[in-house]
Write a protein that holds these residues in place. Structure first.
Motif, PDB file in Angstrom:
ATOM      1  N   GLU A  85       2.851  13.376  -5.635  1.00  0.00           N
ATOM      2  CA  GLU A  85       1.494  13.408  -5.108  1.00  0.00           C
ATOM      3  C   GLU A  85       0.796  12.057  -5.250  1.00  0.00           C
ATOM      4  OE1 GLU A  85      -2.346  16.363  -5.313  1.00  0.00           O
ATOM      5  OE2 GLU A  85      -1.185  16.095  -7.159  1.00  0.00           O
ATOM      6  N   ASN A  86       0.946  11.391  -6.402  1.00  0.00           N
ATOM      7  CA  ASN A  86       0.252  10.115  -6.570  1.00  0.00           C
ATOM      8  C   ASN A  86       0.830   9.025  -5.658  1.00  0.00           C
ATOM      9  OD1 ASN A  86       2.590   9.917  -8.124  1.00  0.00           O
ATOM     10  ND2 ASN A  86       1.587   8.847  -9.813  1.00  0.00           N
ATOM     11  N   SER A  87       2.089   9.112  -5.305  1.00  0.00           N
ATOM     12  CA  SER A  87       2.682   8.159  -4.373  1.00  0.00           C
ATOM     13  C   SER A  87       2.156   8.412  -2.955  1.00  0.00           C
ATOM     14  CB  SER A  87       4.206   8.268  -4.408  1.00  0.00           C
ATOM     15  OG  SER A  87       4.801   7.334  -3.554  1.00  0.00           O
ATOM     16  N   VAL A  88       2.074   9.700  -2.582  1.00  0.00           N
ATOM     17  CA  VAL A  88       1.527  10.065  -1.268  1.00  0.00           C
ATOM     18  C   VAL A  88       0.074   9.611  -1.178  1.00  0.00           C
ATOM     19  CG1 VAL A  88       0.891  12.003   0.242  1.00  0.00           C
ATOM     20  CG2 VAL A  88       3.118  11.989  -0.908  1.00  0.00           C
ATOM     21  N   ARG A  89      -0.700   9.858  -2.223  1.00  0.00           N
ATOM     22  CA  ARG A  89      -2.128   9.467  -2.232  1.00  0.00           C
ATOM     23  C   ARG A  89      -2.285   7.947  -2.130  1.00  0.00           C
ATOM     24  NH1 ARG A  89      -2.365  14.194  -1.366  1.00  0.00           N
ATOM     25  NH2 ARG A  89      -3.268  15.815  -2.659  1.00  0.00           N
ATOM     26  N   SER A  90      -1.392   7.205  -2.785  1.00  0.00           N
ATOM     27  CA  SER A  90      -1.442   5.737  -2.692  1.00  0.00           C
ATOM     28  C   SER A  90      -1.154   5.269  -1.271  1.00  0.00           C
ATOM     29  CB  SER A  90      -0.445   5.104  -3.665  1.00  0.00           C
ATOM     30  OG  SER A  90      -0.826   5.348  -4.992  1.00  0.00           O
ATOM     31  N   CYS A  91      -0.223   5.922  -0.609  1.00  0.00           N
ATOM     32  CA  CYS A  91       0.079   5.566   0.786  1.00  0.00           C
ATOM     33  C   CYS A  91      -1.106   5.902   1.697  1.00  0.00           C
ATOM     34  CB  CYS A  91       1.333   6.298   1.272  1.00  0.00           C
ATOM     35  SG  CYS A  91       2.879   5.619   0.636  1.00  0.00           S
ATOM     36  N   VAL A  92      -1.707   7.077   1.483  1.00  0.00           N
ATOM     37  CA  VAL A  92      -2.878   7.455   2.272  1.00  0.00           C
ATOM     38  C   VAL A  92      -3.986   6.422   2.061  1.00  0.00           C
ATOM     39  CG1 VAL A  92      -4.725   9.175   2.493  1.00  0.00           C
ATOM     40  CG2 VAL A  92      -2.340   9.916   2.376  1.00  0.00           C
ATOM     41  N   ALA A  93      -4.188   5.995   0.821  1.00  0.00           N
ATOM     42  CA  ALA A  93      -5.212   4.980   0.518  1.00  0.00           C
ATOM     43  C   ALA A  93      -4.883   3.647   1.203  1.00  0.00           C
ATOM     44  CB  ALA A  93      -5.340   4.788  -0.989  1.00  0.00           C
ATOM     45  N   ALA A  94      -3.606   3.277   1.239  1.00  0.00           N
ATOM     46  CA  ALA A  94      -3.219   2.021   1.900  1.00  0.00           C
ATOM     47  C   ALA A  94      -3.574   2.058   3.384  1.00  0.00           C
ATOM     48  CB  ALA A  94      -1.721   1.772   1.713  1.00  0.00           C
ATOM     49  N   TYR A  95      -3.327   3.198   4.036  1.00  0.00           N
ATOM     50  CA  TYR A  95      -3.686   3.334   5.446  1.00  0.00           C
ATOM     51  C   TYR A  95      -5.205   3.345   5.617  1.00  0.00           C
ATOM     52  CZ  TYR A  95       1.172   4.448   6.608  1.00  0.00           C
ATOM     53  OH  TYR A  95       2.534   4.399   6.790  1.00  0.00           O
ATOM     54  N   THR A  96      -5.897   4.047   4.743  1.00  0.00           N
ATOM     55  CA  THR A  96      -7.356   4.158   4.820  1.00  0.00           C
ATOM     56  C   THR A  96      -8.031   2.813   4.545  1.00  0.00           C
ATOM     57  OG1 THR A  96      -7.231   6.450   4.101  1.00  0.00           O
ATOM     58  CG2 THR A  96      -9.365   5.389   3.892  1.00  0.00           C
ATOM     59  N   ASP A  97      -7.503   2.037   3.611  1.00  0.00           N
ATOM     60  CA  ASP A  97      -8.111   0.769   3.212  1.00  0.00           C
ATOM     61  C   ASP A  97      -7.761  -0.408   4.122  1.00  0.00           C
ATOM     62  OD1 ASP A  97      -9.156   2.198   1.102  1.00  0.00           O
ATOM     63  OD2 ASP A  97      -7.722   1.435  -0.380  1.00  0.00           O
ATOM     64  N   ALA A  98      -6.802  -0.234   5.018  1.00  0.00           N
ATOM     65  CA  ALA A  98      -6.409  -1.337   5.908  1.00  0.00           C
ATOM     66  C   ALA A  98      -7.618  -1.769   6.733  1.00  0.00           C
ATOM     67  CB  ALA A  98      -5.263  -0.906   6.817  1.00  0.00           C
ATOM     68  N   GLY A  99      -7.909  -3.072   6.709  1.00  0.00           N
ATOM     69  CA  GLY A  99      -9.065  -3.596   7.424  1.00  0.00           C
ATOM     70  C   GLY A  99      -8.738  -4.203   8.771  1.00  0.00           C
ATOM     71  N   SER A 100      -7.453  -4.338   9.072  1.00  0.00           N
ATOM     72  CA  SER A 100      -7.045  -4.912  10.358  1.00  0.00           C
ATOM     73  C   SER A 100      -5.658  -4.387  10.713  1.00  0.00           C
ATOM     74  CB  SER A 100      -7.017  -6.444  10.278  1.00  0.00           C
ATOM     75  OG  SER A 100      -5.949  -6.876   9.448  1.00  0.00           O
ATOM     76  N   CYS A 101      -5.299  -4.581  11.961  1.00  0.00           N
ATOM     77  CA  CYS A 101      -3.976  -4.138  12.417  1.00  0.00           C
ATOM     78  C   CYS A 101      -2.881  -4.860  11.636  1.00  0.00           C
ATOM     79  CB  CYS A 101      -3.810  -4.406  13.908  1.00  0.00           C
ATOM     80  SG  CYS A 101      -4.970  -3.490  14.951  1.00  0.00           S
ATOM     81  N   ARG A 102      -3.129  -6.092  11.292  1.00  0.00           N
ATOM     82  CA  ARG A 102      -2.150  -6.895  10.562  1.00  0.00           C
ATOM     83  C   ARG A 102      -1.856  -6.309   9.179  1.00  0.00           C
ATOM     84  NH1 ARG A 102       0.167 -11.509  11.066  1.00  0.00           N
ATOM     85  NH2 ARG A 102       0.597 -12.869   9.327  1.00  0.00           N
ATOM     86  N   GLU A 103      -2.819  -5.605   8.615  1.00  0.00           N
ATOM     87  CA  GLU A 103      -2.645  -5.029   7.282  1.00  0.00           C
ATOM     88  C   GLU A 103      -1.911  -3.692   7.300  1.00  0.00           C
ATOM     89  OE1 GLU A 103      -6.304  -4.908   5.029  1.00  0.00           O
ATOM     90  OE2 GLU A 103      -6.944  -6.796   5.919  1.00  0.00           O
TER      91      GLU A 103
END
Length: 186
Positions: A85-103
């Motif tokens: 669960e914590n790995s899935v949540r970290s991935c969700v956060a990475a997608y949510t926190d991306a500020g540009s397409c490059r990220e």
């Protein structure tokens, strides 16, 4: 030839590039995981929704994501995994926190194998025939999990042993009545 008399001098710069430096986008990430496990269906749904929403929110051209469970499973993977669960949540956060397409880059949730899951194709002692690849692999076993791998990949290099054993080996534990140890019967 007037140019023949000109001396050749080294360049004023040590760089061989004529373009400004543009760093490469970061590659895939895989957050570590421990603790609570999520089902493949739940983990896949969360990750696919997060990735799709991020591409849409940022106005990026999204790749053609496969449907679940293909979005989460590695190529040729089985349904024998649960995801931290914590790995899935970290991935969700990475997608949510991306500020540009490059990220935006793939995020791979960390999994734990569980051969007892009802979605696990290996459950029930099913054998299978190995093959493929460029080397002669033995046939899969009849009384054990999995079969042989297909040998080295077509590109060359070493192949990782699959769940059923090493390339060229069978999944059968030993010879059984009417069945040779190599796996395929008469």
């Amino acid at each position: 030839m007037a140019l023949a008399g000109l001396p050749l001098l080294p360049s004023c710069t040590t760089s061989e590039d004529t373009e400004p430096f543009v760093p490469a986008a970061e590659g895939a990430t895989q957050p570590s995981g421990d603790g609570t496990l999520l089902s493949e269906a739940d983990a896949c749904s969360e990750l696919l929704d997060a990735a799709t929403a991020a591409y849409k929110r940022l106005g990026c051209k999204a790749p053609e994501f496969p449907d679940c469970p293909g979005f989460l499973r590695p190529g040729g993977g089985s349904g024998c995994f649960e995801y931290y669960e914590n790995s899935v949540r970290s991935c969700v956060a990475a997608y949510t926190d991306a500020g540009s397409c490059r990220e935006l880059s793939p995020c791979l949730a960390t999994a734990e194998q569980n051969d007892l899951l009802p979605t696990c194709e290996l459950a029930g002692g099913e054998g299978g025939q190995g093959g493929g690849g460029s080397s002669a692999a033995g046939a899969g076993g009849s009384g054990a999990v999995g079969g042989a791998g297909g040998g080295a990949p077509p590109e060359g290099g070493a192949a990782s042993p699959p769940a059923g054993g090493s390339p060229g080996a069978s999944g059968a534990p030993a010879a059984t009545a009417g069945q040779p140890a190599g796996g395929v019967g008469p």
